[in-house]
Design an enzyme around this catalytic site. Sequence first.
Site, PDB file in Angstrom:
ATOM      1  N   GLY A  17      -9.689  37.362 -20.355  1.00  0.00           N
ATOM      2  CA  GLY A  17     -11.072  37.693 -20.689  1.00  0.00           C
ATOM      3  C   GLY A  17     -11.659  38.833 -19.877  1.00  0.00           C
ATOM      4  O   GLY A  17     -11.020  39.885 -19.679  1.00  0.00           O
ATOM      5  N   ILE A  18     -12.878  38.608 -19.405  1.00  0.00           N
ATOM      6  CA  ILE A  18     -13.621  39.657 -18.705  1.00  0.00           C
ATOM      7  C   ILE A  18     -12.898  40.055 -17.417  1.00  0.00           C
ATOM      8  O   ILE A  18     -12.794  41.241 -17.091  1.00  0.00           O
ATOM      9  CB  ILE A  18     -15.050  39.156 -18.394  1.00  0.00           C
ATOM     10  CG1 ILE A  18     -15.830  38.881 -19.695  1.00  0.00           C
ATOM     11  CG2 ILE A  18     -15.803  40.159 -17.531  1.00  0.00           C
ATOM     12  CD1 ILE A  18     -17.145  38.142 -19.503  1.00  0.00           C
ATOM     13  N   HIS A  39      -4.463  30.095 -13.250  1.00  0.00           N
ATOM     14  CA  HIS A  39      -3.254  30.122 -14.080  1.00  0.00           C
ATOM     15  C   HIS A  39      -2.250  31.090 -13.448  1.00  0.00           C
ATOM     16  O   HIS A  39      -2.309  32.307 -13.661  1.00  0.00           O
ATOM     17  CB  HIS A  39      -3.593  30.547 -15.505  1.00  0.00           C
ATOM     18  CG  HIS A  39      -4.436  29.547 -16.236  1.00  0.00           C
ATOM     19  ND1 HIS A  39      -4.021  28.265 -16.511  1.00  0.00           N
ATOM     20  CD2 HIS A  39      -5.697  29.625 -16.724  1.00  0.00           C
ATOM     21  CE1 HIS A  39      -4.960  27.598 -17.140  1.00  0.00           C
ATOM     22  NE2 HIS A  39      -6.007  28.404 -17.282  1.00  0.00           N
ATOM     23  N   ASP A  58      -7.548  28.601  -6.747  1.00  0.00           N
ATOM     24  CA  ASP A  58      -8.694  27.852  -7.267  1.00  0.00           C
ATOM     25  C   ASP A  58      -9.889  28.309  -6.440  1.00  0.00           C
ATOM     26  O   ASP A  58      -9.959  28.040  -5.236  1.00  0.00           O
ATOM     27  CB  ASP A  58      -8.457  26.349  -7.099  1.00  0.00           C
ATOM     28  CG  ASP A  58      -9.696  25.532  -7.475  1.00  0.00           C
ATOM     29  OD1 ASP A  58     -10.716  26.127  -7.899  1.00  0.00           O
ATOM     30  OD2 ASP A  58      -9.643  24.297  -7.332  1.00  0.00           O
ATOM     31  N   ASN A  85     -15.618  36.683 -10.287  1.00  0.00           N
ATOM     32  CA  ASN A  85     -15.779  36.580 -11.752  1.00  0.00           C
ATOM     33  C   ASN A  85     -15.450  35.197 -12.301  1.00  0.00           C
ATOM     34  O   ASN A  85     -16.010  34.798 -13.320  1.00  0.00           O
ATOM     35  CB  ASN A  85     -14.872  37.638 -12.414  1.00  0.00           C
ATOM     36  CG  ASN A  85     -14.653  37.357 -13.885  1.00  0.00           C
ATOM     37  OD1 ASN A  85     -15.525  37.597 -14.712  1.00  0.00           O
ATOM     38  ND2 ASN A  85     -13.485  36.819 -14.228  1.00  0.00           N
ATOM     39  N   TYR A 150     -24.644  25.163 -16.763  1.00  0.00           N
ATOM     40  CA  TYR A 150     -24.244  26.581 -16.714  1.00  0.00           C
ATOM     41  C   TYR A 150     -25.404  27.443 -16.213  1.00  0.00           C
ATOM     42  O   TYR A 150     -25.217  28.298 -15.335  1.00  0.00           O
ATOM     43  CB  TYR A 150     -23.791  27.023 -18.109  1.00  0.00           C
ATOM     44  CG  TYR A 150     -23.169  28.399 -18.146  1.00  0.00           C
ATOM     45  CD1 TYR A 150     -21.885  28.617 -17.670  1.00  0.00           C
ATOM     46  CD2 TYR A 150     -23.878  29.481 -18.670  1.00  0.00           C
ATOM     47  CE1 TYR A 150     -21.311  29.888 -17.708  1.00  0.00           C
ATOM     48  CE2 TYR A 150     -23.313  30.746 -18.716  1.00  0.00           C
ATOM     49  CZ  TYR A 150     -22.027  30.945 -18.234  1.00  0.00           C
ATOM     50  OH  TYR A 150     -21.464  32.201 -18.265  1.00  0.00           O
ATOM     51  N   LYS A 154     -25.414  29.745 -12.864  1.00  0.00           N
ATOM     52  CA  LYS A 154     -25.555  31.202 -12.932  1.00  0.00           C
ATOM     53  C   LYS A 154     -26.880  31.662 -12.318  1.00  0.00           C
ATOM     54  O   LYS A 154     -26.956  32.749 -11.738  1.00  0.00           O
ATOM     55  CB  LYS A 154     -25.409  31.684 -14.378  1.00  0.00           C
ATOM     56  CG  LYS A 154     -24.022  31.443 -14.966  1.00  0.00           C
ATOM     57  CD  LYS A 154     -22.931  32.187 -14.188  1.00  0.00           C
ATOM     58  CE  LYS A 154     -21.575  32.100 -14.848  1.00  0.00           C
ATOM     59  NZ  LYS A 154     -20.530  32.830 -14.115  1.00  0.00           N
ATOM     60  N   THR A 187     -14.397  37.242 -25.826  1.00  0.00           N
ATOM     61  CA  THR A 187     -13.162  37.015 -25.079  1.00  0.00           C
ATOM     62  C   THR A 187     -12.257  36.082 -25.893  1.00  0.00           C
ATOM     63  O   THR A 187     -12.735  35.397 -26.809  1.00  0.00           O
ATOM     64  CB  THR A 187     -13.471  36.344 -23.727  1.00  0.00           C
ATOM     65  OG1 THR A 187     -14.192  35.146 -23.989  1.00  0.00           O
ATOM     66  CG2 THR A 187     -14.284  37.242 -22.829  1.00  0.00           C
ATOM     67  N   PRO A 188     -10.979  36.001 -25.538  1.00  0.00           N
ATOM     68  CA  PRO A 188     -10.096  35.071 -26.263  1.00  0.00           C
ATOM     69  C   PRO A 188     -10.636  33.643 -26.235  1.00  0.00           C
ATOM     70  O   PRO A 188     -10.556  32.925 -27.241  1.00  0.00           O
ATOM     71  CB  PRO A 188      -8.770  35.187 -25.508  1.00  0.00           C
ATOM     72  CG  PRO A 188      -8.810  36.559 -24.920  1.00  0.00           C
ATOM     73  CD  PRO A 188     -10.246  36.841 -24.596  1.00  0.00           C
TER      74      PRO A 188
END
Length: 246
Positions: A17-18, A39, A58, A85, A150, A154, A187-188
């Site tokens: 993604g971003i 990942h 992590d 990010n 969220y 943020k 994004t995916p």
Amino acid sequence: MARFDGKICLVTGAARGIGAAIATAFAQEGATVILTDQHADEVASLAGALGQTGIEQDVACEAGWIALVDGIDRRHGRLDIVVANAGYGWQKPVTEIDLADWRALIAVNLDGVFLAMKHGIPLMRRSGGGSIVAMSSMYGSVGAPDTAAYCASKGGVTMLTKAVALECAERGDNIRVNSIHPGYVMTPSVREVLTPDQVDALRMQHPVKRLADPAEIARATLFLASEDASFMTGAELHVDGGFTAR
Ligand SMILES: NC(=O)c1ccc[n+]([C@@H]2O[C@H](COP(=O)([O-])OP(=O)(O)OC[C@H]3O[C@@H](n4cnc5c(N)ncnc54)[C@H](O)[C@@H]3O)[C@@H](O)[C@H]2O)c1
């Protein structure tokens, strides 16, 4: 000479993604990029394709941050740019949120940025300064229904950024700290999670009637990290197709 030649740049959540777009853009503009992500295989694969370093991390784990920054110090002896990010979100009415799920999200989205600053800044100071870009969201500036966790995370990133920007400025650290606030980005993961109808509905919520491309967020991030933004610190840069202009 490329814009980021000689710069050591850390990007978290860089496998997809971003974050992947940001890491790719930094590499294309001459930076030495350390890509991290939960990942391991994906981040190693992208880093390999870019000729950079990929590390499993992590962002909510403090011990991992200590080891990561220590490794960057030993290998490169400096750190110039940190892009905090990594993050994720889900929607649920506030009355239905499990405390464990709330804490897990805050741990990644807010603790992860705090730890990036706590452990990145000392090495950046020893490097003579630098730039931190914290990934907030338009939902770090405005609220939305069913988005309490969220938005809280943020919004926390937004204010954490301002507080740390002032701290660095007052100490004369030469470290600028800014937050970036994307609207919805194609994004995916957005493509996987949302139906085409949901994507269309989101498009219509943006005054420009489309979602962002990850590369558009990357370009704004590189601007904040660059000398072009040399008088910007504690700022919220909205890259949201006009979403928060209303
Ligand atoms: N996509 C959007 O519409 C949008 C809008 C505004 C803000 N954002 C923010 O941008 C950032 C990136 O989002 P994205 O859309 O690219 O998401 P994404 O899911 O495509 O990528 C996020 C990456 O972060 C990694 N990650 C998640 N938790 C992690 C952890 N604990 N430690 C390390 N890595 C972890 C994931 O593995 C993934 O590779 C997030 O902070 C998100 O909140 C996204």
